[in-house]
Design a protein around this motif. Structure first.
Motif, PDB file in Angstrom:
ATOM      1  N   SER A 170      26.625  35.281  43.418  1.00 24.80           N
ATOM      2  CA  SER A 170      25.885  35.364  42.158  1.00 24.80           C
ATOM      3  C   SER A 170      25.884  34.004  41.480  1.00 24.80           C
ATOM      4  O   SER A 170      26.883  33.294  41.474  1.00 24.80           O
ATOM      5  N   GLY A 171      24.779  33.671  40.891  1.00 21.03           N
ATOM      6  CA  GLY A 171      24.650  32.347  40.289  1.00 21.03           C
ATOM      7  C   GLY A 171      25.447  32.205  39.006  1.00 21.03           C
ATOM      8  O   GLY A 171      25.418  33.056  38.129  1.00 21.03           O
ATOM      9  N   GLY A 172      26.200  31.145  38.899  1.00 20.73           N
ATOM     10  CA  GLY A 172      26.899  30.826  37.670  1.00 20.73           C
ATOM     11  C   GLY A 172      28.233  31.500  37.448  1.00 20.73           C
ATOM     12  O   GLY A 172      28.848  31.314  36.407  1.00 20.73           O
ATOM     13  N   THR A 173      28.721  32.297  38.396  1.00 20.45           N
ATOM     14  CA  THR A 173      30.018  32.947  38.228  1.00 20.45           C
ATOM     15  C   THR A 173      31.116  31.934  38.510  1.00 20.45           C
ATOM     16  O   THR A 173      31.143  31.304  39.570  1.00 20.45           O
ATOM     17  N   GLY A 174      32.043  31.790  37.585  1.00 25.91           N
ATOM     18  CA  GLY A 174      33.138  30.842  37.762  1.00 25.91           C
ATOM     19  C   GLY A 174      34.268  31.438  38.572  1.00 25.91           C
ATOM     20  O   GLY A 174      34.284  32.622  38.890  1.00 25.91           O
ATOM     21  N   TRP A 175      35.231  30.594  38.882  1.00 21.99           N
ATOM     22  CA  TRP A 175      36.375  31.038  39.680  1.00 21.99           C
ATOM     23  C   TRP A 175      37.202  32.070  38.938  1.00 21.99           C
ATOM     24  O   TRP A 175      37.669  33.046  39.526  1.00 21.99           O
ATOM     25  N   GLY A 176      37.415  31.879  37.650  1.00 23.86           N
ATOM     26  CA  GLY A 176      38.214  32.836  36.881  1.00 23.86           C
ATOM     27  C   GLY A 176      37.592  34.217  36.847  1.00 23.86           C
ATOM     28  O   GLY A 176      38.270  35.228  37.054  1.00 23.86           O
ATOM     29  N   THR A 177      36.297  34.259  36.618  1.00 19.10           N
ATOM     30  CA  THR A 177      35.585  35.541  36.601  1.00 19.10           C
ATOM     31  C   THR A 177      35.616  36.195  37.978  1.00 19.10           C
ATOM     32  O   THR A 177      35.805  37.404  38.091  1.00 19.10           O
ATOM     33  N   ALA A 178      35.430  35.392  39.008  1.00 14.73           N
ATOM     34  CA  ALA A 178      35.449  35.928  40.374  1.00 14.73           C
ATOM     35  C   ALA A 178      36.824  36.502  40.715  1.00 14.73           C
ATOM     36  O   ALA A 178      36.922  37.561  41.335  1.00 14.73           O
TER      37      ALA A 178
END
Length: 76
Positions: free
Chosen positions: A26-34
């Protein structure tokens, strides 16, 4: 390896794959969110796999138990 160790290794591998899939799909998902989303998705995926195995085992068991005998057994 014991069953517990196999389960832990499988869960860790599933978590790593989920993190990578969420991060790069998904575009723009950061490492923390992932990392957080994978933390939610991993137990859910493990539970769904356990539930599928349990339902399959119960279906096999119910397939063995019949109220009426099979036609071959009635002729005896």
């Amino acid at each position: 390896m014991t069953k517990w160790q196999k389960t832990a290794a499988y869960a860790l591998a599933l978590y790593a794959v989920a993190v990578l899939m969420i991060r790069f799909s998904s575009g723009g998902t950061g490492w923390g969110t992932a990392l957080l989303l994978a933390l939610v998705a991993t137990p859910l995926a493990l539970w769904m796999g356990w539930l599928r195995n349990r339902l399959s085992e119960q279906a096999q068991e119910w397939g063995r138990r019949r109220v009426r005998p099979w036609p071959e057994e009635r002729r005896r």
